[in-house]
Design a protein around this motif. Structure first.
Motif, PDB file in Angstrom:
ATOM      1  N   TYR A 265       0.815  -1.216   0.000  1.00 56.59           N
ATOM      2  CA  TYR A 265       0.000   0.000   0.000  1.00 56.59           C
ATOM      3  C   TYR A 265       0.849   1.267   0.000  1.00 56.59           C
ATOM      4  O   TYR A 265       0.381   2.323  -0.381  1.00 56.59           O
ATOM      5  CB  TYR A 265      -0.940   0.031   1.212  1.00 56.59           C
ATOM      6  CG  TYR A 265      -2.080  -0.942   1.071  1.00 56.59           C
ATOM      7  CD1 TYR A 265      -3.083  -0.740   0.140  1.00 56.59           C
ATOM      8  CD2 TYR A 265      -2.134  -2.083   1.866  1.00 56.59           C
ATOM      9  CE1 TYR A 265      -4.122  -1.645   0.000  1.00 56.59           C
ATOM     10  CE2 TYR A 265      -3.164  -2.984   1.733  1.00 56.59           C
ATOM     11  CZ  TYR A 265      -4.149  -2.758   0.798  1.00 56.59           C
ATOM     12  OH  TYR A 265      -5.170  -3.662   0.656  1.00 56.59           O
TER      13      TYR A 265
ATOM     14  N   GLU B 272       3.577   4.018  -3.932  1.00 55.67           N
ATOM     15  CA  GLU B 272       3.657   5.422  -4.334  1.00 55.67           C
ATOM     16  C   GLU B 272       2.427   6.113  -3.771  1.00 55.67           C
ATOM     17  O   GLU B 272       1.308   5.860  -4.211  1.00 55.67           O
ATOM     18  CB  GLU B 272       3.708   5.565  -5.859  1.00 55.67           C
ATOM     19  CG  GLU B 272       5.020   5.140  -6.441  1.00 55.67           C
ATOM     20  CD  GLU B 272       5.129   5.474  -7.923  1.00 55.67           C
ATOM     21  OE1 GLU B 272       4.201   6.109  -8.470  1.00 55.67           O
ATOM     22  OE2 GLU B 272       6.131   5.089  -8.521  1.00 55.67           O
ATOM     23  N   VAL B 273       2.624   6.950  -2.784  1.00 58.93           N
ATOM     24  CA  VAL B 273       1.513   7.592  -2.088  1.00 58.93           C
ATOM     25  C   VAL B 273       1.515   9.092  -2.338  1.00 58.93           C
ATOM     26  O   VAL B 273       2.554   9.694  -2.576  1.00 58.93           O
ATOM     27  CB  VAL B 273       1.575   7.313  -0.564  1.00 58.93           C
ATOM     28  CG1 VAL B 273       1.445   5.838  -0.294  1.00 58.93           C
ATOM     29  CG2 VAL B 273       2.843   7.848   0.047  1.00 58.93           C
ATOM     30  N   GLU B 274       0.315   9.671  -2.274  1.00 62.89           N
ATOM     31  CA  GLU B 274       0.192  11.129  -2.356  1.00 62.89           C
ATOM     32  C   GLU B 274       0.199  11.750  -0.971  1.00 62.89           C
ATOM     33  O   GLU B 274       0.581  12.893  -0.803  1.00 62.89           O
ATOM     34  CB  GLU B 274      -1.087  11.498  -3.110  1.00 62.89           C
ATOM     35  CG  GLU B 274      -1.023  11.121  -4.564  1.00 62.89           C
ATOM     36  CD  GLU B 274      -2.326  11.415  -5.291  1.00 62.89           C
ATOM     37  OE1 GLU B 274      -3.216  12.070  -4.718  1.00 62.89           O
ATOM     38  OE2 GLU B 274      -2.448  10.977  -6.442  1.00 62.89           O
TER      39      GLU B 274
ATOM     40  N   THR C 104      -3.801   7.438  -2.185  1.00 63.35           N
ATOM     41  CA  THR C 104      -3.154   7.109  -3.448  1.00 63.35           C
ATOM     42  C   THR C 104      -4.176   7.339  -4.561  1.00 63.35           C
ATOM     43  O   THR C 104      -5.104   6.554  -4.706  1.00 63.35           O
ATOM     44  CB  THR C 104      -2.694   5.642  -3.482  1.00 63.35           C
ATOM     45  OG1 THR C 104      -1.906   5.384  -2.338  1.00 63.35           O
ATOM     46  CG2 THR C 104      -1.891   5.316  -4.714  1.00 63.35           C
TER      47      THR C 104
ATOM     48  N   THR D  14       4.372  10.331  -4.875  1.00 63.17           N
ATOM     49  CA  THR D  14       4.135  10.373  -6.317  1.00 63.17           C
ATOM     50  C   THR D  14       4.419  11.770  -6.818  1.00 63.17           C
ATOM     51  O   THR D  14       4.230  12.752  -6.118  1.00 63.17           O
ATOM     52  CB  THR D  14       2.689   9.990  -6.674  1.00 63.17           C
ATOM     53  OG1 THR D  14       1.800  10.886  -6.008  1.00 63.17           O
ATOM     54  CG2 THR D  14       2.378   8.580  -6.292  1.00 63.17           C
TER      55      THR D  14
END
Length: 174
Positions: free
Chosen positions: A87, A90-92, A107, A172
């Motif tokens: 999870y 690549e997270v915002e 995400t 990201t």
């Protein structure tokens, strides 16, 4: 006449023996072989030692694996870590809620919330405010924290064991 067809003369045997070509025979105890040599003994000892070392190494490795795999909380913790890392690819955004007992991962258009539920003694996740999927059971307490792009997770299990994990967060690019 042949002895096999019943035409043997008196005193004649059906089985005939012939002498060994070299004159040695097992019944006399004589042999043309030199016997068991010292070099053969050393070779057998080396082979036996090699098998013993491999045998002992196998049991040592098996005992370590049985100890690690025999602990259900250890296996469950590793599965939880891998799922959490998936999870966090690549997270915002990552937000810590409820004093560190819940984690919100954003995400794209998906919001995943992972939190501790003390009444059920488990950590479970919800995706876009739907569902309750258990991720880790038998948890007394959990603490999430984020510092300098690193997510730290610390969990205490019902048997008192504490496990920790750290995950690097990759933001990201917009």
């Amino acid at each position: 006449m042949s002895c096999l067809t019943g035409g043997c003369r008196e005193g004649e045997s059906v089985f005939r023996t012939r002498p060994c070509p070299d004159g040695n025979h097992a019944a006399t105890g004589q042999s043309s072989e030199a016997g068991y040599t010292f070099v053969e003994a050393l070779l057998h000892l080396a082979i036996f030692s090699l098998f013993f070392i491999l045998f002992a190494g196998f049991f040592r490795y098996s005992a370590e694996m049985a100890h690690h795999i025999g602990d259900p909380s250890s296996v469950e913790w590793e599965l939880f870590r891998y799922e959490l890392a998936d999870y966090l690819g690549e997270v915002e955004g990552v937000h810590i809620l409820d004093g560190g007992s819940r984690l919100r991962i954003i995400t794209g258009d998906k919001v995943t919330e992972i939190g501790h539920y003390p009444a059920a003694s488990l950590i479970r996740k919800r995706v876009n405010d739907q569902g309750h999927e258990p991720m880790l059971t038998g948890v007394r307490s959990v603490r999430f924290s984020v510092e300098e792009g690193v997510l730290s997770v610390s969990a205490v299990f019902m048997d008192g064991k504490e496990r920790r994990s750290m995950h690097h967060l990759l933001q990201t690019k917009k």
